[in-house]
Design an enzyme around this catalytic site. Structure first.
Site, PDB file in Angstrom:
ATOM      1  N   LYS A  92      40.594 -23.093   2.040  1.00  0.00           N
ATOM      2  CA  LYS A  92      41.697 -23.783   1.350  1.00  0.00           C
ATOM      3  C   LYS A  92      43.014 -23.023   1.550  1.00  0.00           C
ATOM      4  CE  LYS A  92      40.161 -21.442  -2.773  1.00  0.00           C
ATOM      5  NZ  LYS A  92      39.200 -21.459  -3.874  1.00  0.00           N
ATOM      6  N   TYR A 143      71.752  -5.514  -2.528  1.00  0.00           N
ATOM      7  CA  TYR A 143      72.219  -6.178  -3.755  1.00  0.00           C
ATOM      8  C   TYR A 143      72.027  -5.277  -4.963  1.00  0.00           C
ATOM      9  CZ  TYR A 143      72.528 -10.818  -1.563  1.00  0.00           C
ATOM     10  OH  TYR A 143      72.873 -11.891  -0.795  1.00  0.00           O
TER      11      TYR A 143
HETATM   12  C1  LIG Z   1      38.355 -20.455  -3.756  1.00  0.00           C
HETATM   13  C2  LIG Z   1      36.938 -20.694  -4.069  1.00  0.00           C
HETATM   14  C3  LIG Z   1      35.951 -19.850  -3.547  1.00  0.00           C
HETATM   15  C4  LIG Z   1      36.274 -18.573  -2.803  1.00  0.00           C
HETATM   16  O1  LIG Z   1      36.658 -17.613  -3.770  1.00  0.00           O
HETATM   17  P1  LIG Z   1      37.059 -16.097  -3.373  1.00  0.00           P
HETATM   18  O2  LIG Z   1      37.279 -15.457  -4.687  1.00  0.00           O
HETATM   19  O3  LIG Z   1      38.293 -16.199  -2.563  1.00  0.00           O
HETATM   20  O4  LIG Z   1      35.918 -15.538  -2.624  1.00  0.00           O
HETATM   21  C5  LIG Z   1      34.633 -20.194  -3.771  1.00  0.00           C
HETATM   22  N1  LIG Z   1      34.313 -21.299  -4.498  1.00  0.00           N
HETATM   23  C6  LIG Z   1      35.239 -22.117  -5.046  1.00  0.00           C
HETATM   24  C7  LIG Z   1      34.818 -23.292  -5.828  1.00  0.00           C
HETATM   25  C8  LIG Z   1      36.583 -21.826  -4.852  1.00  0.00           C
HETATM   26  O5  LIG Z   1      37.503 -22.630  -5.410  1.00  0.00           O
END
Ligand SMILES: *Cc1c(COP(=O)(O)O)cnc(C)c1O
Length: 348
Positions: free
Chosen positions: A38, A248
């Protein structure tokens, strides 16, 4: 079109990515090890991450939305893609056409898939204590899923990066679900969950952050390798006499005659102002501490101890995720997903 080189780049190590995946896979024993892609592969570029991990043998990938799924088409042969946010009304066309499965998150989504999913397989998320997405346990046990062709039944750990009692509570709840709800596979652990031990692995794990160099828990120390190496080019190296200010708000005053390297990097690239005071870079093994405030497109580093650095040189920006997270107060996730579009992504 003319090729315009960017003064910012991410060097991305496919070797480290694959080594991290292999280590995570080994911790899960016989369980398959997937990959969360994602947010464009946590900022690295989902398509390239998928290609490297599929070549290494990863078969199960996860994105948040159908737009993210569509952007990954066509999929490499033999891989499976699940969409974690499930199906809203507007998603049904994409969900029927694309070779990806929804992770159904509510009784409403289950109903929608029963009516219009044409019997295609789906995943289901059951909430075992996080109260984010997922059917409630009592809904899942009370018949809401009866007769549904479930490929993978998921739940998600809320506190896996802590030594919290909630981990054992969620494990117990998930074991009950596995006994009572029929699915082809069961999946609970993210990166930190994998580090809690093989009891948490079930049939399939879903790591994200640790693939990309994040340290989910101390058990992974010395095992997870850095994958993302930001580099920024020096626009100007200038001499700043003792007592003069940089940037700045004049927040940094030169304590000695200093050599300052100004680079093409700023908060618009996800290099946020909270790096002031602790951020740094290096050049040929020499350390260049960040000085003054971070601007939108520019950051200054003290190159007084890096004689010879000048216009056009590439600085390696410190980006070891656990260290930089501890120093900046940003999470390892924010450090990766904030990296902007002005970085060219170069896989090594
Ligand atoms: C993002 C996500 C993961 C991965 O989590 P990490 O902490 O990045 O390993 C696994 N399962 C679900 C449902 C997620 O939303």
């Amino acid at each position: 079109m003319i090729a315009v080189p960017s003064p910012l780049r991410l060097r991305l190590s496919s070797e480290a990515l694959v080594a991290n995946w292999r280590w995570l896979a080994a911790q899960g024993g016989a369980a398959a090890c997937g990959a969360a892609l994602k947010a464009d592969g946590y900022g690295l570029g989902a398509r390239a991450v998928m290609r490297h991990l599929a070549a290494a043998g990863c078969r199960d990938f996860f994105v948040a939305t159908w737009a993210e799924a569509a952007a990954l088409m066509p999929l490499p042969a033999g891989v499976s893609l699940s969409v974690l946010h499930g199906v809203g009304e507007d998603d049904m066309v994409a969900a029927r056409l694309l070779p990806a499965r929804p992770v159904l998150n509510s009784v409403e989504q289950v109903q929608r898939w029963r009516e219009a999913g044409e019997g295609q397989p789906c995943d289901v998320m059951v909430d075992t204590g996080m109260n984010r997405l997922g059917l409630r346990v009592e809904e899942a046990l009370g018949g809401a899923l009866d007769g549904l062709a479930i490929e993978t039944l998921h739940s998600h750990l809320a506190s896996a990066d802590d030594d919290s009692d909630q981990n054992a509570q969620q494990l117990v709840a998930f074991r009950t679900l596995r006994e009572k709800v029929s699915a082809r596979r069961y999946s609970l652990a993210n990166s930190a969950g994998i580090c809690l031990g093989p009891d948490f692995a079930f049939d399939l794990t879903r790591p994200g952050i640790a693939l990309y160099g994040g340290m989910p828990r101390s058990e992974a120390q010395g095992q997870i390798q850095q994958v993302v190496f930001p580099e920024a080019r020096v626009l100007q190296a200038r001499t700043v006499p003792t007592g003069e200010a940089v940037g700045y708000g004049a927040s940094w005053i030169a304590p000695r005659d200093s050599r300052i390297a100004v680079v093409n990097l700023g908060y618009a690239d996800g290099y946020l102002r909270c790096h002031a005071g602790s951020g740094g870079a290096s050049w040929r093994g020499r350390a260049l501490p960040l000085v003054g405030r971070v601007s939108m497109d520019l950051t200054a580093f003290d190159a007084s101890d890096a004689a010879g650095v000048g216009e056009g040189d590439w600085l390696h920006v410190d980006y070891d995720l656990p260290d930089v997270s501890a120093q900046s107060g940003l999470s390892q996730y924010e450090l990766l997903t904030g990296l902007g579009r002005r970085f060219e992504r170069h896989w090594m």
